[in-house]
Motif scaffolding. Structure first.
Motif, PDB file in Angstrom:
ATOM      1  N   GLN A 195      34.370 -18.889   4.605  1.00  0.00           N
ATOM      2  CA  GLN A 195      34.523 -17.754   5.509  1.00  0.00           C
ATOM      3  C   GLN A 195      35.575 -16.781   4.998  1.00  0.00           C
ATOM      4  O   GLN A 195      35.349 -15.563   4.941  1.00  0.00           O
ATOM      5  N   GLU A 230      26.312 -11.717   7.860  1.00  0.00           N
ATOM      6  CA  GLU A 230      26.660 -11.851   9.274  1.00  0.00           C
ATOM      7  C   GLU A 230      28.176 -11.823   9.401  1.00  0.00           C
ATOM      8  O   GLU A 230      28.879 -12.539   8.689  1.00  0.00           O
ATOM      9  N   ARG A 272      31.279 -12.121  12.305  1.00  0.00           N
ATOM     10  CA  ARG A 272      31.495 -12.568  13.671  1.00  0.00           C
ATOM     11  C   ARG A 272      32.972 -12.510  14.023  1.00  0.00           C
ATOM     12  O   ARG A 272      33.830 -12.890  13.220  1.00  0.00           O
ATOM     13  N   LYS A 310      33.109 -13.739  20.560  1.00  0.00           N
ATOM     14  CA  LYS A 310      32.387 -13.955  19.295  1.00  0.00           C
ATOM     15  C   LYS A 310      31.336 -12.876  19.030  1.00  0.00           C
ATOM     16  O   LYS A 310      30.167 -13.166  18.704  1.00  0.00           O
ATOM     17  N   THR A 327      29.045 -10.381  17.271  1.00  0.00           N
ATOM     18  CA  THR A 327      28.444 -10.614  15.963  1.00  0.00           C
ATOM     19  C   THR A 327      27.643  -9.401  15.504  1.00  0.00           C
ATOM     20  O   THR A 327      26.931  -8.778  16.292  1.00  0.00           O
ATOM     21  N   ARG A 362      24.892  -8.361  12.421  1.00  0.00           N
ATOM     22  CA  ARG A 362      24.048  -8.893  11.350  1.00  0.00           C
ATOM     23  C   ARG A 362      23.386  -7.759  10.590  1.00  0.00           C
ATOM     24  O   ARG A 362      22.888  -6.808  11.183  1.00  0.00           O
ATOM     25  N   HIS A 415      34.386  -3.320  10.239  1.00  0.00           N
ATOM     26  CA  HIS A 415      34.191  -4.518  11.063  1.00  0.00           C
ATOM     27  C   HIS A 415      35.251  -5.578  10.741  1.00  0.00           C
ATOM     28  O   HIS A 415      35.761  -6.242  11.649  1.00  0.00           O
ATOM     29  N   LYS A 465      36.604  -9.123  12.503  1.00  0.00           N
ATOM     30  CA  LYS A 465      35.436  -9.973  12.260  1.00  0.00           C
ATOM     31  C   LYS A 465      35.559 -10.670  10.901  1.00  0.00           C
ATOM     32  O   LYS A 465      36.156 -10.142   9.968  1.00  0.00           O
ATOM     33  N   CYS A 484      33.286 -12.968   7.849  1.00  0.00           N
ATOM     34  CA  CYS A 484      31.938 -13.180   7.327  1.00  0.00           C
ATOM     35  C   CYS A 484      31.560 -14.658   7.462  1.00  0.00           C
ATOM     36  O   CYS A 484      32.271 -15.539   6.964  1.00  0.00           O
ATOM     37  N   THR A 485      30.428 -14.918   8.115  1.00  0.00           N
ATOM     38  CA  THR A 485      29.987 -16.295   8.326  1.00  0.00           C
ATOM     39  C   THR A 485      28.719 -16.634   7.537  1.00  0.00           C
ATOM     40  O   THR A 485      28.391 -17.808   7.390  1.00  0.00           O
TER      41      THR A 485
END
Length: 301
Positions: free
Chosen positions: A170, A193, A195, A201, A203, A205, A219, A224, A226-227
């Protein structure tokens, strides 16, 4: 032949079980279809439909776990049980109690199971004693856990541990996007993605959408992380890396497909050539991915 998803594990000690020994040990848990009253059955099946449970090419081992599951939704059981309970209430003059209702459901389940449809699936396992990998072709850790449950019955002290890297996927993926620069040997593709770490949470995408650096950086600046990140390795393999260090949507690119087309003619030779190509490429990919994530985490002293 190519795996589609990778749940990645490290061999924590040299692998000492020979293919012949492993074959003998897996035989005790070979697959058998569900009996009449079984909801599910699992066991080892032949990866090549030739009766052998361990397929070996150049010291690389391929196993396959077979699973059969009866399709008997709880809604169906409840519906039939409710009708039975209504009949019983009419006969005895009062509604069945909790204990009696439980017995009715168990009886209904036993009656319906032999007539229930069943579905089968298989989960492939690659053991690489040379480079120290054990990889399960599964989209979730739950499917990998099923593999380990049976492997532990065959190998008492299974030398396997979770892969841990110095940097979390992450944090690394977020940094790559923030800097708009992929690690050496990789390129960033169009799916990602992001988040928020806050309770909501939130999100964002991107799906088959060009990643505009300014948008992504905005973002990230808003908190946020990156997942999921789509990437390509060495112009040879595309995949999606997740925050849990799983690899999904793995696919060989055209250059590898061309190599495979030239590799063999017969079905057996072609399978072995594909397996050799896949295991060789993926072992390099995994090494480069670990390096991009700062190397393997050192054990605490």
């Amino acid at each position: 032949m190519w795996f589609k998803n990778l749940q990645i594990y490290r061999l924590s000690a040299p692998w000492t079980v020979t293919p012949e020994q492993l074959e003998e040990r897996l035989a005790a848990q070979s697959f058998a279809p569900c009996a009449n009253l079984d909801m599910q059955s699992q066991g080892w099946v032949s990866p090549r439909d030739n009766g052998m449970l361990v397929h070996t090419v150049n010291k690389q081992m391929l196993l396959m776990l077979g699973t059969e599951k009866k399709l008997l939704p709880s809604t169906v059981i409840n519906q039939v049980a409710k009708a039975r309970a209504a009949e019983l209430e009419e006969q005895q003059g009062f509604a069945p109690g909790r204990k009696q209702m439980k017995e009715i459901k168990e009886q209904v389940t036993d009656e319906l199971l032999p007539r229930a449809f069943s579905v089968r699936r298989s989960t492939r396992v690659w053991i690489d004693p040379v480079n120290g990998w054990l990889v399960v072709d599964a989209a979730s850790t739950a499917k990998a856990d099923e593999v380990f449950k049976l492997l532990l019955k065959a190998i008492d002290k299974l030398p396997v541990q979770n892969l841990r890297t110095e940097r979390s996927p992450q944090a690394a993926m977020t940094d790559w996007l923030s800097a708009d620069e992929a690690p050496s040997g990789f390129t960033i593709d169009q799916d990602t993605e992001l988040r928020a770490v806050t309770e909501g949470k939130a999100t964002v995408r991107y799906v088959r959408h060009a990643l505009e650096a300014e948008d992504v950086q905005r973002h990230i600046a808003a908190g946020k992380q990156c997942t999921r990140l789509a990437m390509t390795w060495a112009d040879r393999v595309s995949f999606v890396l997740t925050e849990s260090l799983a690899v999904k949507r793995l696919a060989p690119l055209d250059v590898l497909k061309e190599d495979a087309d030239k590799s063999a003619f017969g079905e057996d030779e072609r399978f072995d050539a594909d397996m050799t190509l896949m295991t060789g490429e993926l072992s390099k990919l995994l090494n480069d991915l670990v390096e991009a994530l700062g190397g393997e985490a050192r054990e605490p002293h």
